[in-house]
Design a protein around this motif. Structure first.
Motif, PDB file in Angstrom:
ATOM      1  N   TYR A  39      21.061  -2.381-102.520  1.00 45.26           N
ATOM      2  CA  TYR A  39      20.548  -3.701-102.867  1.00 45.26           C
ATOM      3  C   TYR A  39      20.164  -4.445-101.597  1.00 45.26           C
ATOM      4  O   TYR A  39      20.969  -4.584-100.682  1.00 45.26           O
ATOM      5  N   CYS A  54      19.434  -7.848 -99.951  1.00 46.98           N
ATOM      6  CA  CYS A  54      19.687  -9.272-100.175  1.00 46.98           C
ATOM      7  C   CYS A  54      18.432 -10.069 -99.843  1.00 46.98           C
ATOM      8  O   CYS A  54      17.906  -9.962 -98.733  1.00 46.98           O
ATOM      9  N   THR A 114      18.997 -12.759 -96.723  1.00 52.04           N
ATOM     10  CA  THR A 114      19.325 -12.307 -95.374  1.00 52.04           C
ATOM     11  C   THR A 114      18.711 -10.953 -95.024  1.00 52.04           C
ATOM     12  O   THR A 114      18.792 -10.520 -93.878  1.00 52.04           O
ATOM     13  N   CYS A 128      21.326  -4.983 -96.313  1.00 50.02           N
ATOM     14  CA  CYS A 128      21.419  -3.908 -97.302  1.00 50.02           C
ATOM     15  C   CYS A 128      22.890  -3.740 -97.677  1.00 50.02           C
ATOM     16  O   CYS A 128      23.724  -3.405 -96.837  1.00 50.02           O
ATOM     17  N   VAL A 129      23.212  -3.997 -98.948  1.00 49.02           N
ATOM     18  CA  VAL A 129      24.603  -3.969 -99.409  1.00 49.02           C
ATOM     19  C   VAL A 129      24.703  -3.160-100.695  1.00 49.02           C
ATOM     20  O   VAL A 129      23.699  -2.773-101.291  1.00 49.02           O
ATOM     21  N   PRO A 133      24.832  -7.234-105.288  1.00 49.60           N
ATOM     22  CA  PRO A 133      24.449  -8.603-104.913  1.00 49.60           C
ATOM     23  C   PRO A 133      25.601  -9.487-104.419  1.00 49.60           C
ATOM     24  O   PRO A 133      25.400 -10.302-103.518  1.00 49.60           O
ATOM     25  N   CYS A 157      26.245  -9.701-100.638  1.00 44.46           N
ATOM     26  CA  CYS A 157      25.283 -10.316 -99.710  1.00 44.46           C
ATOM     27  C   CYS A 157      25.986 -11.365 -98.860  1.00 44.46           C
ATOM     28  O   CYS A 157      26.716 -12.205 -99.385  1.00 44.46           O
TER      29      CYS A 157
END
Length: 120
Positions: free
Chosen positions: A62, A64, A67, A70-71, A74, A77
């Motif tokens: 995902y 964000c 910002t 990449c996480v 959600p 983030c």
């Protein structure tokens, strides 16, 4: 005789050429050039830079939107300004917001809860 006057006549021209840039910079004549250089370094005022950066980012999970981190999901983030913001999860589906910190410890959380209940 005329040859000996030639250096005296060209001296002011040489001095003007030599020190012209110095005096322009000293008394503000170079401001226009500096402003043009600074304008070239500014980010465009439209969203094209952000869209290009977002589209060019590589993320397998995902990305964000605030910002471009990449996480995994959600709610992971980060806040863009963690020194002055706190993150709050609003629902179990992954909705989270970053809110400016305010005052004493726990005050921001209280304000978020009051706003969620429609009391603020």
């Amino acid at each position: 005789m005329y040859l000996s006057l030639l250096p005296l006549l060209t001296l002011p021209l040489l001095a003007s050429a030599q020190f012209g840039n110095f005096f322009e910079g000293m008394f503000g004549g170079g401001q226009q050039q500096q402003q043009q250089q600074q304008r070239g370094q500014n980010v465009a005022s439209d969203s094209q830079w952000y869209q290009n950066t977002y589209d060019g980012a590589s993320c397998s999970n995902y990305l964000c939107p605030g910002t471009l981190a990449c996480v995994d999901k959600p709610t992971h983030c980060p806040c863009a300004w963690p020194d002055v913001e706190e993150k709050f999860e609003l629902d179990p589906d992954g909705m989270a917001i970053c809110v400016s910190k305010s005052g004493a410890e726990g005050m921001t959380k209280l304000k978020v809860e009051l706003a969620r209940k429609g009391l603020l």
